[in-house]
Design a protein around this motif. Structure first.
Motif: not given
Length: 465
Positions: A335, A363, A391
């Motif tokens: 992320s 992400s 994402s």
């Protein structure tokens, strides 16, 4: 009628008239209150065991007896002893969660034990230590307040969230001016005065500390507001960096809203390189620029970082390129948040090129970075080739209509992205609608994959019967 003759014994004497008192005839007497023994009771004498338990409870501080009692007697004692007993008595003696639950609920109105691994004892000692540190005033508060509690809580503290550090109390203005005039110089006076509590001793003793969340500033200062109350001095930075060396179990470190600039970020990161356990780093809402971003790029490939948050800093294209260079070689980060920086298309394209080869990042958040169509064109290729991303956030950029069409083309070949935020990106309603339709299809694929995954595992597992 014949009168009785004197001396005649045969005659019976007449009955005597006695006055019979009827209590009901006198209402005043009926309403009379009769004094009774106030200590007299119908209750039976308590059992000897009950008297012993009462004695143990009332003298628990002087003679703490728990382990030698029967389980049912232990329960009664732990339910009755005061929550105000000194921690030197209860910390390492009482492990009963019911007692520590009473300690927490009587002290704090909101108690969410799920944030503390379901342990009331851990909640109590973490919040107790946090409250001491939040209100510690250097050069005023007795350091023994911290030193005395460390041996009591070191086995139970896993996480510390300290959202304020109080600075030293300023001297009287006249006295301060006299001191400066005597010294002949005022250089470094404010810097010296504003140093905060040094966490080095604390982190060295807390061998189980896994999460550390810090914010250098003062809450609820009201009309006493001064910018100096929110300074994170260079000495604070060096002290904190040295504290990292003693905190070998640290997994999550967050230092937000603390005016961390390039110089201070480089000092911190230098001491985080090759950290054995760190998996999450949050330096959001600071003043980090490109030099600090280059140091972070070095950290990405010399650590086990999985989550990196650099939201709301001052990173521009060169800094983003340094992070992208590290991202292209990384195999642990999942992320990355670069929201509200200013990496522009040059930095956005660099990150896009890195994502063409990166296979672990799931992400990425690039909202509010002055991105436009060139970045969208490259991300169209990312959507078509990258199978790890789930994402993406490009909100609050200037993607434009043509950029929206490029992203739509990429989404038509993508089966893994389930979240794609394009709000306020000027991509056009039609493109946004069609992209959302593709997202719904991917979400259904992900749902079915999770739904049937346990069944497939059961089918592959050998029969043990």
């Amino acid at each position: 009628m014949q009168e009785p003759v004197s001396g005649d014994t045969n005659m019976a004497s007449p009955p005597l008239k006695t006055s019979v008192v009827n209590p009901a005839a006198n209402p005043r007497r009926m309403r009379r209150i009769i004094a009774e023994d106030p200590e007299w009771s119908l209750a039976i004498v308590p059992h000897l065991s009950e008297l012993c338990l009462q004695h143990i409870v009332s003298n628990f501080e002087k003679n703490p007896v728990v382990d030698r009692l029967l389980p049912e007697h232990q329960r009664k004692v732990l339910d009755r002893i005061s929550t105000g007993l000194p921690l030197t008595v209860t910390a390492n003696l009482i492990s009963d969660e019911g007692y520590w639950k009473r300690c927490c609920t009587e002290r704090w109105a909101v108690c969410d034990v799920s944030r503390y691994g379901g342990s009331w004892k851990r909640m109590f000692f973490e919040r107790h230590l946090e409250s001491i540190l939040k209100y510690f005033i250097p050069n005023t508060t007795d350091p023994n307040q911290v030193l005395e509690v460390i041996p009591l809580c070191k086995e139970y503290v896993r996480k510390l969230e300290i959202d304020q550090f109080l600075p030293p109390v300023k001297l009287d203005q006249n006295k301060e001016e006299d001191d400066m005039s005597d010294s002949g110089s005022d250089v470094g006076v404010d810097e010296f005065c504003m140093h905060h509590y040094d966490l080095g001793v604390l982190t060295a003793a807390l061998s189980h500390l896994e999460e550390l969340h810090l914010t250098y500033g003062v809450k609820d200062c009201g009309m006493n507001f001064e910018w100096s109350l929110f300074d994170f001095t260079y000495q604070d930075c060096c002290s904190l960096a040295n504290a990292f060396k003693k905190c070998h179990a640290l997994k999550v470190f967050k230092l937000c809203r603390s005016k961390v600039d390039d110089e201070k970020s480089r000092v911190l990161i230098r001491n985080l390189l090759d950290h054995p356990c760190l998996v999450e780093l949050d330096l959001s809402h600071n003043l980090i620029r490109d030099r600090g971003a280059r140091a972070i790029g070095k950290l990405i490939n010399r650590s086990k970082l999985e989550i990196l948050n650099l939201c709301n800093n001052r990173i521009r294209a060169p800094g983003a390129q340094a992070i992208a260079h590290a991202l292209g070689k990384n195999s642990t980060l999942t992320s990355l948040n670069l929201r509200i920086n200013c990496i522009e298309d040059e930095g956005g394209q660099a990150i896009g090129h890195a994502l063409l080869t990166n296979a672990t990042l799931t992400s990425i958040h690039l909202g509010g970075n002055e991105l436009s169509e060139p970045t969208a064109t490259l991300f169209s290729q990312v959507l078509a080739q990258n199978t790890a991303l789930t994402s993406i956030n490009l909100a609050c950029n200037h993607i434009g209509l043509d950029g929206g069409k490029q992203l739509l083309e990429g989404m038509s070949d993508n089966k893994t992205v389930t979240e794609f935020d394009l709000r306020l990106a000027e991509v056009g309603q039609e493109s946004e609608y069609l992209i959302n339709q593709a997202l719904k299809a991917n979400q259904e694929i992900a749902r079915l994959k999770i739904l049937y995954q346990p069944n497939s595992l059961e089918e592959k597992s050998p029969d043990l019967d």
